[in-house]
Design an enzyme around this catalytic site. Structure first.
Site, short mmCIF file in Angstrom:
data_model
loop_
_atom_site.label_atom_id
_atom_site.label_comp_id
_atom_site.label_asym_id
_atom_site.label_seq_id
_atom_site.Cartn_x
_atom_site.Cartn_y
_atom_site.Cartn_z
N GLU A 18 0.85 -1.18 0.00
CA GLU A 18 0.00 0.00 0.00
C GLU A 18 0.89 1.24 0.00
O GLU A 18 1.99 1.23 0.54
CB GLU A 18 -0.90 0.00 1.24
CG GLU A 18 -1.85 1.19 1.31
CD GLU A 18 -2.85 1.09 2.46
OE1 GLU A 18 -3.67 2.02 2.62
OE2 GLU A 18 -2.81 0.09 3.19
N ASN B 31 -6.59 1.34 2.75
CA ASN B 31 -7.32 2.60 2.92
C ASN B 31 -6.93 3.62 1.84
O ASN B 31 -7.76 4.43 1.42
CB ASN B 31 -7.03 3.18 4.30
CG ASN B 31 -7.57 2.30 5.41
OD1 ASN B 31 -8.31 1.35 5.17
ND2 ASN B 31 -7.19 2.62 6.64
N ASN C 129 -12.22 -1.30 -0.80
CA ASN C 129 -11.55 -1.72 0.44
C ASN C 129 -12.32 -1.22 1.67
O ASN C 129 -12.60 -0.02 1.77
CB ASN C 129 -10.13 -1.16 0.48
CG ASN C 129 -9.42 -1.48 1.79
OD1 ASN C 129 -8.98 -2.61 1.99
ND2 ASN C 129 -9.31 -0.52 2.69
N GLU C 130 -12.67 -2.12 2.56
CA GLU C 130 -13.17 -1.81 3.91
C GLU C 130 -14.21 -0.67 3.93
O GLU C 130 -14.16 0.20 4.80
CB GLU C 130 -12.00 -1.47 4.83
CG GLU C 130 -11.13 -2.66 5.17
CD GLU C 130 -10.08 -2.36 6.23
OE1 GLU C 130 -10.00 -1.19 6.70
OE2 GLU C 130 -9.33 -3.28 6.58
N GLU D 207 -6.12 -9.26 4.10
CA GLU D 207 -5.31 -8.52 5.09
C GLU D 207 -5.29 -9.35 6.36
O GLU D 207 -6.33 -9.61 6.95
CB GLU D 207 -5.88 -7.12 5.38
CG GLU D 207 -5.71 -6.12 4.27
CD GLU D 207 -6.09 -4.70 4.68
OE1 GLU D 207 -5.91 -4.36 5.89
OE2 GLU D 207 -6.58 -3.95 3.82
N GLN E 21 1.75 -5.93 5.87
CA GLN E 21 2.13 -5.67 4.50
C GLN E 21 3.49 -6.29 4.22
O GLN E 21 3.95 -7.12 5.01
CB GLN E 21 2.11 -4.18 4.24
CG GLN E 21 0.70 -3.59 4.33
CD GLN E 21 0.63 -2.14 3.89
OE1 GLN E 21 1.52 -1.61 3.24
NE2 GLN E 21 -0.44 -1.48 4.28
#
Length: 503
Positions: free
Chosen positions: A27, A72, A172-173, A292, A351
């Site tokens: 990310e 994010n 994402n989320e 994740e 990550q």
């Protein structure tokens, strides 16, 4: 010493070992990309500015897929900013991590890096601040050979051949209030379904991942999955799951049992997906992308983004330094993922570099392996063939967070072409060793090829750039095999890999 046993039978197979289980995640967060992957002034940097030492470590780690560019970050990302001549790329505010994104690295650079590292790219699209058209534009840019505006733009930017990205995350989320473009389940479900349908009009055989809830502790969990999958069931292949664990208030016993929670999480997502399947009278199954997962000390100061007028480029963020206990838990979470290989078809350790990562770097300087590197690398290297059903008989102890848990957890894989049976096991006991007996049915005359254990009397030991090798997985001389029984001793707070082979 505690006594425990594990029984496996050659005839009882859970499913294949999936290489995508050993994925990771990059990310635009902190120093993951800049000075992690990309550091043009580094002595090992190539013509594209990518660190050769990091590429070598990624290959050693055994990573199969890499999810990009978030996280994010993706929910506010304009992918077009990261293509074309670098001098013309705009810098943008990244609201997710209160940083400035220079867009020095974008989709073309990432795909080139992925090819160098030998990993499959897994692309995420922005369904936070953007939508269907932007996702279609990115797909056209990446996967169409030529003759269209975006594909010809890619070719003009130096990528003559399509990037041919097969796996795509639809946002994402988006149930998280922290997410730019936060949505209700109905809002997201409709947007994800329409985006998926449109993307399949370009390439029907894409593998698409719908956003699950951002955590099993979220108030949305369960109902979010039900609503989203009701909207998207016919047009997606997988639903995502995210989970992070850490030692809270010195409660080591609960921390070591974190995989119990992961097991429950996976079972709940699968049950919800199958309930939607039954209600829709569908034949195909939706599987899980656990894209994740990791140990993350989110409450520590290093996880707090900058504030106010401070919008730095690549600030030091989420740079957790992992100890031996963290590595044991990371290894146990891999055991959980493999145990569910029939329904978990992909996973991403979050990550890869610097940011809650197994690989650390100094800007322009050294790189090193964290403790969590080793159980991942060894599992990725030696888990092959089929995952076998394991029957575990172990003493139970109480934990504050998860109640009674077995002292031992384990999974076994068998590769018929080599005759290798590999057992991955953890001792969750804080203070007591375990004498483990393996009963391998259908595996006559096994011999021990290798037995490695990661443990240390001081479970808080962490690797540093000056000392990353004092505590490594070490040979376990207690491992023995006779005609029908294998024995090995597991120290407290330990992860062990036991490789066995048929004659």
């Amino acid at each position: 010493m505690l006594l425990a046993s594990v029984t496996v039978d050659r005839a009882f197979v859970v499913g294949p070992v999936r290489r995508r289980t050993f994925g990771s995640f990059v990310e635009h967060l902190g120093r993951c990309v800049y000075t992690g992957l990309h550091d043009p002034g580094h002595p090992t940097a190539d013509a594209d500015g990518f660190r050769g030492d990091v590429v070598d470590l990624v290959r050693e780690l055994g990573v199969s897929t890499v999810r990009y560019p978030g996280g994010n970050f993706v929910s506010g990302y304009r992918w077009e900013d990261g293509i074309g001549p670098r001098a013309q790329r705009p810098a943008r505010l990244d609201l997710a991590w209160h940083s400035t994104e220079p867009n020095t690295v974008g989709v073309d650079e990432f795909v080139r890096w992925a090819r160098k590292a030998g990993v499959e790219p897994m692309m995420a699209v922005n369904l936070g601040t953007r939508g269907i058209q932007e996702a279609l534009d990115l797909l056209e840019y990446c996967n169409i050979r030529g003759g269209t505006a975006w594909s010809d733009r890619r070719r003009a930017n130096g990528a003559e051949e399509p990037h041919d990205i097969r796996m795509w995350c639809l946002g994402n989320e988006l149930d998280g209030p922290w997410q730019t473009g936060h949505k209700t389940a109905h809002e997201y479900g409709r947007l994800a379904a329409e985006t998926a349908r449109a993307m399949r009009q370009i390439q029907p055989d894409l593998e698409l991942v719908a956003c699950g809830s951002s955590g099993s502790g979220m108030p949305t969990f369960g109902e979010w999955e039900r609503v989203v999958l009701t909207e998207t069931y016919d047009v997606v292949d997988l639903v995502s799951a995210h989970a992070y664990y850490c030692e809270e208030d010195g409660d080591l016993a609960s921390f070591l049992a974190s995989a119990v929670d992961m097991d429950h999480f996976i079972d709940a997502v699968v049950a919800t997906a199958d309930a939607v399947r039954a209600a829709r009278k569908a034949t195909r199954r939706i599987h899980v992308s656990f894209d994740e997962w990791n140990v993350w000390y989110a409450g520590r100061a290093e996880s707090r983004p900058p504030t106010g007028d401070d919008w730095p480029v690549a600030p030091t963020l989420l740079e957790d330094r992992y100890n031996v206990a963290d590595a044991v838990v990371a290894g146990s979470l891999l055991i959980s993922l493999l145990r569910h290989t029939d329904r978990v078809h992909a996973a991403s350790l979050a990550q890869l570099v610097n940011v809650i990562a197994p690989i650390m770097t100094e800007p322009g300087g050294r790189s090193w392996r964290q403790t969590t590197f080793h159980p991942f690398a060894l599992t990725a290297r030696h888990a092959a063939g089929e995952v076998l059903l394991t029957a575990i008989d172990a003493p139970v102890h109480d934990t504050t967070r998860f109640g009674p848990v077995p002292a031992v957890d384990a999974v076994a894989t068998y590769e018929p072409s080599t005759g290798d049976l590999v057992l991955f096991a953890v001792n969750r006991s804080v203070s007591r060793p375990v004498a483990l007996t393996l009963h391998p049915r259908g595996f006559p005359r096994l011999r021990v090829v290798e037995a490695l254990t990661l443990s240390n009397p001081d479970h808080t030991w962490s690797a540093t750039p000056d000392d990353a090798t004092s505590v490594l997985p070490h040979p376990n001389p207690s491992a023995t095999a006779d005609d029908d029984t294998v024995r090995v001793d597991l120290p407290p707070v330990s992860w062990t890999m036991l490789r066995l082979r048929l004659p």
